[in-house]
Design a protein around this motif. Structure first.
Motif, mmCIF file in Angstrom:
data_model
loop_
_atom_site.group_PDB
_atom_site.id
_atom_site.type_symbol
_atom_site.label_atom_id
_atom_site.label_comp_id
_atom_site.label_asym_id
_atom_site.label_seq_id
_atom_site.Cartn_x
_atom_site.Cartn_y
_atom_site.Cartn_z
ATOM 1 N N ILE A 283 51.421 45.097 33.592
ATOM 2 C CA ILE A 283 51.251 45.882 34.826
ATOM 3 C C ILE A 283 52.139 45.292 35.927
ATOM 4 O O ILE A 283 52.570 44.145 35.836
ATOM 5 C CB ILE A 283 49.785 45.924 35.317
ATOM 6 C CG1 ILE A 283 49.282 44.526 35.682
ATOM 7 C CG2 ILE A 283 48.877 46.593 34.305
ATOM 8 C CD1 ILE A 283 48.000 44.543 36.508
ATOM 9 N N SER A 284 52.407 46.103 36.936
ATOM 10 C CA SER A 284 53.122 45.615 38.115
ATOM 11 C C SER A 284 52.129 45.523 39.268
ATOM 12 O O SER A 284 51.305 46.425 39.432
ATOM 13 C CB SER A 284 54.235 46.582 38.493
ATOM 14 O OG SER A 284 55.175 46.655 37.447
ATOM 15 N N HIS A 285 52.214 44.479 40.032
ATOM 16 C CA HIS A 285 51.407 44.216 41.242
ATOM 17 C C HIS A 285 50.057 43.538 40.960
ATOM 18 O O HIS A 285 49.924 42.360 41.166
ATOM 19 C CB HIS A 285 51.227 45.467 42.103
ATOM 20 C CG HIS A 285 52.514 46.004 42.609
ATOM 21 N ND1 HIS A 285 53.370 45.248 43.398
ATOM 22 C CD2 HIS A 285 53.130 47.189 42.420
ATOM 23 C CE1 HIS A 285 54.449 45.953 43.681
ATOM 24 N NE2 HIS A 285 54.332 47.130 43.101
ATOM 25 N N GLY A 286 49.028 44.316 40.557
ATOM 26 C CA GLY A 286 47.731 43.712 40.226
ATOM 27 C C GLY A 286 47.023 43.011 41.370
ATOM 28 O O GLY A 286 46.182 42.135 41.153
ATOM 29 N N LEU A 287 47.320 43.378 42.626
ATOM 30 C CA LEU A 287 46.717 42.688 43.777
ATOM 31 C C LEU A 287 45.199 42.762 43.777
ATOM 32 O O LEU A 287 44.510 41.806 44.132
ATOM 33 C CB LEU A 287 47.222 43.304 45.094
ATOM 34 C CG LEU A 287 48.720 43.219 45.381
ATOM 35 C CD1 LEU A 287 49.019 43.910 46.700
ATOM 36 C CD2 LEU A 287 49.161 41.766 45.436
ATOM 37 N N ASN A 288 44.663 43.922 43.399
ATOM 38 C CA ASN A 288 43.218 44.121 43.498
ATOM 39 C C ASN A 288 42.404 43.289 42.515
ATOM 40 O O ASN A 288 41.180 43.270 42.587
ATOM 41 C CB ASN A 288 42.871 45.608 43.332
ATOM 42 C CG ASN A 288 43.127 46.384 44.611
ATOM 43 O OD1 ASN A 288 43.230 45.781 45.686
ATOM 44 N ND2 ASN A 288 43.252 47.687 44.524
ATOM 45 N N LEU A 289 43.092 42.598 41.602
ATOM 46 C CA LEU A 289 42.361 41.707 40.695
ATOM 47 C C LEU A 289 41.617 40.640 41.499
ATOM 48 O O LEU A 289 40.613 40.106 41.049
ATOM 49 C CB LEU A 289 43.319 41.017 39.714
ATOM 50 C CG LEU A 289 43.770 41.821 38.500
ATOM 51 C CD1 LEU A 289 44.781 41.024 37.702
ATOM 52 C CD2 LEU A 289 42.598 42.203 37.612
ATOM 53 N N LYS A 290 42.130 40.333 42.680
ATOM 54 C CA LYS A 290 41.463 39.276 43.455
ATOM 55 C C LYS A 290 40.090 39.722 43.940
ATOM 56 O O LYS A 290 39.261 38.911 44.310
ATOM 57 C CB LYS A 290 42.346 38.804 44.605
ATOM 58 C CG LYS A 290 42.526 39.741 45.766
ATOM 59 C CD LYS A 290 43.400 39.069 46.804
ATOM 60 C CE LYS A 290 43.256 39.755 48.162
ATOM 61 N NZ LYS A 290 43.688 38.898 49.239
ATOM 62 N N LYS A 291 39.853 41.052 43.907
ATOM 63 C CA LYS A 291 38.541 41.559 44.338
ATOM 64 C C LYS A 291 37.520 41.540 43.204
ATOM 65 O O LYS A 291 36.351 41.800 43.412
ATOM 66 C CB LYS A 291 38.674 43.011 44.840
ATOM 67 C CG LYS A 291 39.494 43.161 46.091
ATOM 68 C CD LYS A 291 39.569 44.632 46.476
ATOM 69 C CE LYS A 291 40.464 44.834 47.701
ATOM 70 N NZ LYS A 291 40.714 46.272 47.929
ATOM 71 N N GLU A 327 47.334 31.758 43.507
ATOM 72 C CA GLU A 327 46.009 31.555 42.908
ATOM 73 C C GLU A 327 46.024 31.977 41.428
ATOM 74 O O GLU A 327 45.516 31.269 40.555
ATOM 75 C CB GLU A 327 45.050 32.427 43.728
ATOM 76 C CG GLU A 327 43.602 32.384 43.394
ATOM 77 C CD GLU A 327 42.891 33.550 44.114
ATOM 78 O OE1 GLU A 327 42.032 34.141 43.480
ATOM 79 O OE2 GLU A 327 43.231 33.868 45.283
ATOM 80 N N PHE A 328 46.631 33.134 41.143
ATOM 81 C CA PHE A 328 46.712 33.618 39.752
ATOM 82 C C PHE A 328 47.488 32.625 38.885
ATOM 83 O O PHE A 328 47.111 32.341 37.752
ATOM 84 C CB PHE A 328 47.404 34.990 39.685
ATOM 85 C CG PHE A 328 46.583 36.139 40.234
ATOM 86 C CD1 PHE A 328 45.278 35.939 40.654
ATOM 87 C CD2 PHE A 328 47.119 37.427 40.315
ATOM 88 C CE1 PHE A 328 44.518 36.994 41.162
ATOM 89 C CE2 PHE A 328 46.365 38.481 40.823
ATOM 90 C CZ PHE A 328 45.072 38.267 41.251
ATOM 91 N N LEU A 329 48.590 32.117 39.432
ATOM 92 C CA LEU A 329 49.422 31.177 38.672
ATOM 93 C C LEU A 329 48.627 29.907 38.348
ATOM 94 O O LEU A 329 48.618 29.435 37.209
ATOM 95 C CB LEU A 329 50.682 30.817 39.473
ATOM 96 C CG LEU A 329 51.589 29.762 38.836
ATOM 97 C CD1 LEU A 329 52.274 30.340 37.594
ATOM 98 C CD2 LEU A 329 52.634 29.255 39.807
ATOM 99 N N HIS A 330 47.928 29.374 39.337
ATOM 100 C CA HIS A 330 47.167 28.143 39.121
ATOM 101 C C HIS A 330 46.046 28.339 38.103
ATOM 102 O O HIS A 330 45.710 27.426 37.362
ATOM 103 C CB HIS A 330 46.609 27.624 40.449
ATOM 104 C CG HIS A 330 47.668 26.980 41.292
ATOM 105 N ND1 HIS A 330 47.448 26.501 42.564
ATOM 106 C CD2 HIS A 330 48.978 26.740 41.038
ATOM 107 C CE1 HIS A 330 48.566 25.991 43.043
ATOM 108 N NE2 HIS A 330 49.512 26.143 42.143
#
Length: 442
Positions: A283-291, A327-330
């Protein structure tokens, strides 16, 4: 290309082709000079600022304004002449621009790009004309792989009476591909073009709300005849189903296959990420995964690749400092950095370098972090097996440190070992939980 490149190109073409007929409007043929005269401007007076193709504060949460930024100086005529493959000059200027960008990539040697070309699904001839453009202008570069983006704009075509139902749109997108797969001799140009296409992308403003909830009761595409746009999950499911069948057919015939890599989780409902988890390769972006920690965990366990573009998000949906990439990378999700519309979001020729430099500075990323992101980006790209072997080492498909050639990737073995052990531990927790559940129920 970036805005400066586009500006230089416009001025160069005006110098050499001012008297060339480049546009037909309402039956009247116009030369480049007449187009600029009608717009009351002199190309030599244009600046990067007056070109106005850069996204900024005014595009934040305004996808409509972002789309209109594709019109240089706000003129749709210039977009038609310079940024389209299917126009009066048969997309010649656009092809030349792309070849100049490709030349820069080849010069820099270690950068590859995956630009998007649009197929809208309003008519079955679109593929024919796109592949003809690609081959006629020889738009090939060893440093580029192409992805086909399908905008989710059924409602616009339906309201203009261009298509009777959603099935027609799907047919226009996929039937030509099946025909070219079954009978390559009859569709030579498309057959050749498809060798350079590595996947499909689904694009549009995700924050658009849909009242319909996709379920087994949803109307079939033939029955979707209302003017409303189908929901995101409906688009994803039907694209995935067609791509999967097409891939199986192509595999049987020894032809290349396609990945499904939609824009997802940039805005809008969290359910988009559920749909993509079930159907997409990347997927591209995936920002809302943080929610959603649960979904984030699923994406981690399955190591679903996520291409993130913090600079683009910063102009459209989320301030840079709040971006979850670090955060995702860590945590060990499979994230990479990518550019998204360099013309709108970047200032220099080195758009990808901007992404890496700003991320590294702002989040104080170590060399190992940056190299891990770069390794992920090669893994999740549409590059061929041979090219990936060249960049990552011959064993790159193996898990953990075994699959890492430190001389190629510069990612420390201890980092790879840590990632692998952590993932195996998480997976074994799940297996143990399932086993104890089964034992308990007996």
């Amino acid at each position: 290309m970036n805005q400066k490149h586009l500006l230089d190109f416009i001025q160069t073409t005006y110098k050499t082709d001012a008297e060339r007929v480049v546009l037909e409007k309402a039956g009247v043929k116009l030369t480049l000079k007449q187009v600029f005269n009608n717009l009351n401007m002199d190309p030599y007076d244009l600046t990067v600022d007056s070109l106005d193709v850069h996204a900024g504060r005014q595009t934040f949460h305004r996808f409509d304004k972002f789309n209109s930024k594709y019109n240089p100086v706000g003129a749709s005529e210039l977009r038609e002449i310079y940024l389209k493959t299917d126009n009066y000059i048969e997309g010649e200027y656009f092809a030349r621009l792309i070849k100049e960008v490709a030349h820069d990539l080849e010069e820099s040697k270690y950068q590859h790009a995956e630009p998007r070309l649009s197929i809208y699904g309003r008519s079955p001839e679109e593929w024919e004309s796109l592949s003809h453009w690609f081959i006629q202008h020889k738009v090939y570069s060893p440093n580029m792989r192409w992805i086909i983006q399908v905008p989710r704009i059924y409602d616009i075509f339906k309201s203009r009476k261009l298509i009777p139902n959603f099935a027609k749109m799907l047919e226009n997108i996929f039937l030509p591909l099946f025909e070219a797969t079954v009978n390559p001799q009859k569709h030579k140009e498309l057959h050749v073009f498809l060798k350079y296409v590595t996947g499909f992308d689904s694009v549009d403003d995700e924050s658009k709300h849909s009242d319909h909830m996709f379920s087994y009761k949803s109307p079939k595409p033939e029955q979707w005849t209302t003017d409303d746009n189908p929901p995101y999950s409906y688009y994803l499911f039907h694209m995935y189903a067609n791509i999967m069948v097409l891939n199986n057919l192509r595999k049987e015939r020894g032809l290349s296959t396609f990945q499904f890599r939609p824009h997802c989780g940039e805005a809008g409902s969290i359910t988009h990420l559920v749909s993509a988890f079930l159907t997409a390769d990347n997927i591209s972006h995936g920002l809302n995964l943080k929610k959603s920690p649960v979904l984030q965990y699923l994406y981690y366990l399955a190591q679903v690749p996520i291409a993130m573009s913090p600079l683009s998000n910063n102009s459209l949906f989320l301030e840079y400092s709040k971006n979850p990439l670090r955060e995702f990378l860590h945590k060990g999700l499979c994230v990479s950095l990518s550019t998204d519309d360099p013309m709108q979001f970047h200032y220099t020729k080195e758009a990808l370098m901007e992404e890496y430099a700003i991320a590294a500075q702002l989040w104080k990323l170590s060399t190992c972090d940056v190299c891990e992101i770069a390794r992920n980006s090669v893994l999740q790209s549409g590059l061929s097996h041979e090219v990936k072997k060249h960049f990552l080492g011959v064993n790159y498909l193996k898990d953990g440190p075994e699959g890492n050639d430190i001389r190629r990737t510069n990612v420390a073995q201890i980092r790879m070992a840590y990632r692998y052990e952590t993932l195996c531990n998480e997976l074994s927790f799940l297996v143990d939980a399932v086993k104890s559940e089964v034992v308990g129920s007996q």
